[in-house]
Design a protein around this motif. Structure first.
Motif, mmCIF file in Angstrom:
data_model
loop_
_atom_site.group_PDB
_atom_site.id
_atom_site.type_symbol
_atom_site.label_atom_id
_atom_site.label_comp_id
_atom_site.label_asym_id
_atom_site.label_seq_id
_atom_site.Cartn_x
_atom_site.Cartn_y
_atom_site.Cartn_z
ATOM 1 N N ILE A 271 0.835 -1.202 0.000
ATOM 2 C CA ILE A 271 0.000 0.000 0.000
ATOM 3 C C ILE A 271 0.871 1.252 0.000
ATOM 4 O O ILE A 271 0.548 2.256 -0.638
ATOM 5 C CB ILE A 271 -0.959 -0.011 1.203
ATOM 6 N N LEU A 272 2.011 1.181 0.689
ATOM 7 C CA LEU A 272 2.959 2.309 0.690
ATOM 8 C C LEU A 272 3.417 2.628 -0.724
ATOM 9 O O LEU A 272 3.467 3.794 -1.140
ATOM 10 C CB LEU A 272 4.162 1.959 1.580
ATOM 11 N N ILE A 273 3.748 1.580 -1.506
ATOM 12 C CA ILE A 273 4.177 1.782 -2.895
ATOM 13 C C ILE A 273 3.055 2.400 -3.723
ATOM 14 O O ILE A 273 3.272 3.317 -4.518
ATOM 15 C CB ILE A 273 4.610 0.438 -3.517
ATOM 16 N N LEU A 274 1.825 1.902 -3.542
ATOM 17 C CA LEU A 274 0.692 2.427 -4.299
ATOM 18 C C LEU A 274 0.446 3.897 -3.979
ATOM 19 O O LEU A 274 0.155 4.703 -4.871
ATOM 20 C CB LEU A 274 -0.570 1.613 -3.982
ATOM 21 N N LEU A 275 0.570 4.261 -2.701
ATOM 22 C CA LEU A 275 0.393 5.667 -2.318
ATOM 23 C C LEU A 275 1.460 6.545 -2.952
ATOM 24 O O LEU A 275 1.195 7.662 -3.400
ATOM 25 C CB LEU A 275 0.451 5.809 -0.791
ATOM 26 N N GLY A 435 4.475 8.005 8.087
ATOM 27 C CA GLY A 435 3.243 7.346 8.498
ATOM 28 C C GLY A 435 3.444 5.853 8.703
ATOM 29 O O GLY A 435 2.956 5.269 9.678
ATOM 30 N N MET A 436 4.173 5.222 7.781
ATOM 31 C CA MET A 436 4.470 3.803 7.911
ATOM 32 C C MET A 436 5.230 3.524 9.204
ATOM 33 O O MET A 436 4.942 2.568 9.927
ATOM 34 C CB MET A 436 5.293 3.319 6.716
ATOM 35 N N LEU A 437 6.207 4.386 9.509
ATOM 36 C CA LEU A 437 6.998 4.217 10.731
ATOM 37 C C LEU A 437 6.133 4.409 11.983
ATOM 38 O O LEU A 437 6.339 3.740 12.999
ATOM 39 C CB LEU A 437 8.173 5.192 10.743
ATOM 40 N N PHE A 438 5.173 5.341 11.914
ATOM 41 C CA PHE A 438 4.238 5.523 13.025
ATOM 42 C C PHE A 438 3.501 4.212 13.302
ATOM 43 O O PHE A 438 3.345 3.794 14.455
ATOM 44 C CB PHE A 438 3.217 6.623 12.698
ATOM 45 N N GLY A 439 3.037 3.583 12.224
ATOM 46 C CA GLY A 439 2.329 2.316 12.378
ATOM 47 C C GLY A 439 3.216 1.227 12.951
ATOM 48 O O GLY A 439 2.812 0.479 13.849
ATOM 49 N N MET A 440 4.460 1.113 12.422
ATOM 50 C CA MET A 440 5.409 0.113 12.923
ATOM 51 C C MET A 440 5.750 0.356 14.386
ATOM 52 O O MET A 440 5.828 -0.588 15.180
ATOM 53 C CB MET A 440 6.686 0.141 12.074
ATOM 54 N N PHE A 441 5.952 1.627 14.731
ATOM 55 C CA PHE A 441 6.311 1.973 16.111
ATOM 56 C C PHE A 441 5.159 1.638 17.061
ATOM 57 O O PHE A 441 5.373 1.062 18.134
ATOM 58 C CB PHE A 441 6.662 3.459 16.201
ATOM 59 N N ALA A 442 3.939 1.978 16.647
ATOM 60 C CA ALA A 442 2.770 1.685 17.486
ATOM 61 C C ALA A 442 2.623 0.177 17.683
ATOM 62 O O ALA A 442 2.374 -0.305 18.793
ATOM 63 C CB ALA A 442 1.509 2.263 16.840
#
Length: 482
Positions: A271-275, A435-442
């Protein structure tokens, strides 16, 4: 008198420290028996795709584009589904081995074959209807047409995943997976030779490359099956049994929970790539991001080895009934993986954009990678922790819980934050990645809290209850009653 007491205390402390280091060293040896072969196998599996892609690149650019598309999108999707569902097997195998329910390991293995074969068969329409699917996703008609040819060649590879994943997990649970290293090394050598022979020497073109790819996935499978069935696992393999068809429903439920947990994590990067593809200057942004994800992907292969080690060690100790040893194993695996992550974090932080010159000569791409280097370094640091915690979850059988954690952290936190930072605040690819890192960190924080707040004595009771409830006894042989 006081001096004698102090010297005795120092002696006791010294002995305790020695015992602790001996215990850590012993645990690290147990961990490495699983982790190192798993890391090597992950690298070699990735290498098969790289070798195939390299030889196909010398055939025709369109063949290369189509192979890359099918391999990255379709095969990775199937890989994620099957790997996720197979991870439920890791829980059952590890806990059964720890509880000395050796006869159940062969039955669990056969149950996994039944479930994954049915799942792969249900996924077959994706391989037969690849051209219209890729056209609907906006791909050129010629590339979609060639992708349709390649996707049918890769059907045997999809079925190869069934044997590959399950046999690896079966051998890992018993710490007998060194055989996988030898098979993987031999396979890479054979694949390089056959790819050269069939594509370059005999000029079989795309068909030659695909034949070599199929063999590269099935050769180690045949080797593992022979090892399992011909005496390599005498305690845990007693032949095929109709008992594998008994009580399949709870195993299917666990497999679906495990599949959801793994797929939600794997699809997050897609999804990161698509965004990123919808941002300004998308070509440079995607190239820079793909380089960073490629680098991060190599590091994640190391973490996946530690993930396998965490899963096996936790499951084994829970099956044995040792909560204390399970906690100790978690601490050792987690700290070891994190220490490697810190070293790599500093390494990539120091090199920054210079790494991009390994992949491109474009100054714009190098500059974009340099801007992403800090995020890459933090991504690598987090990736040294959260796969290990996922391994702990698999070993303990928490797949459904972690699936909800992944859904919340990745899709309700990570992606919305990435969209807002990337599009609203115009941070482009950096915003999406933050944003991806926020998700990974959470996700990492939540899993850490769950892991260290868990009552491991209760987990032991749950594991032993699971082993008892899912056990089936083999029929006694004639004369056993005597």
């Amino acid at each position: 008198m006081e001096s004698d007491m102090m010297s005795e205390n120092r002696l006791e402390n010294s002995e305790e420290e020695v015992k602790l280091w001996e215990k850590i060293w012993c645990e690290m040896k147990k961990m490495s028996v699983v982790a190192l072969p798993a890391i090597f196998n992950t690298f070699s599996t990735y290498g098969i795709g790289v070798i195939s892609q390299a030889f196909i690149g010398h055939i025709h650019p369109m063949d290369l584009a189509a192979f890359a598309l099918v391999h990255t999108v379709l095969l990775r999707f199937c890989n994620g589904v099957l790997l996720g569902m197979a991870s439920g097997l890791e829980t059952l195998l590890g806990q059964a081995f720890g509880a000395r329910q050796y006869h159940m390991m062969g039955i669990h293995l056969q149950r996994a074959w039944i479930i994954l074969t049915a799942t792969t068969t249900l996924l077959l329409p994706l391989f037969f209807f690849t051209p219209p699917i890729f056209k609907a996703l906006g791909q050129e008609e010629d590339i979609a047409r060639v992708a349709g040819i390649i996707s049918k060649w890769l059907i045997p590879v999809a079925y190869a995943f069934i044997v590959s994943f399950t046999c690896q997990m079966y051998l890992q649970a018993q710490s007998k997976n060194i055989i996988i290293v030898y098979l993987s090394a031999a396979t890479l050598a054979v694949h390089i030779f056959l790819s050269w022979l069939l594509t370059m020497k005999l000029k079989f073109g795309l068909a030659g490359a695909m034949i070599s790819t199929i063999l590269a996935f099935w050769i180690p499978n045949f080797g593992q099956l022979l090892f399992v069935m011909c005496g390599g696992c005498k305690e845990t393999w007693s032949g095929f049994s109709f008992l594998a068809f008994k009580d399949l429903l709870p195993v299917i439920k666990l497999s679906f929970s495990a599949g959801a947990m793994i797929c939600l994590e794997l699809w997050y990067n897609s999804i990161l790539i698509l965004l990123t593809g919808n941002l300004k200057n998308a070509e440079v942004q995607i190239n820079a991001l793909s380089i960073c994800l490629n680098i991060s992907g190599w590091e994640i292969m190391i973490s996946l080895g530690f993930m396998a080690a965490a899963c096996v060690r936790v499951a084994n100790e829970l099956g044995k009934g040792s909560a204390k040893e399970a906690r100790f194993s978690i601490n050792v695996v987690l700290l070891t993986s994190f220490a490697i992550g810190v070293v790599l974090f500093l390494f990539f932080l120091f090199l920054r954009g210079n790494l991009a010159y390994l992949f491109t000569d474009s100054h714009d791409v190098v500059e974009a990678v340099d801007q992403l280097s800090l995020l890459l370094a933090f991504s690598i640091l987090l990736s040294s922790v959260h796969p290990v915690l996922s391994g702990v979850a698999i070993g303990a059988g928490w797949q459904s819980t972690v699936a909800y954690v992944n859904l919340g952290c990745y899709y309700l936190i990570g992606i919305p934050v990435g969209v807002v930072l990337g599009y609203v605040f115009k941070l482009q690819v950096r915003g999406v990645w933050i944003g991806m890192l926020f998700g990974m960190f959470a996700q990492t924080i939540v899993l850490l809290v769950i892991t260290f707040k868990t009552d491991w004595d209760k987990q032991v009771a749950d594991a032993q209850k699971r082993v008892r409830n899912w056990a089936v006894e083999p029929k006694p042989e004639p004369g056993d009653a005597n």
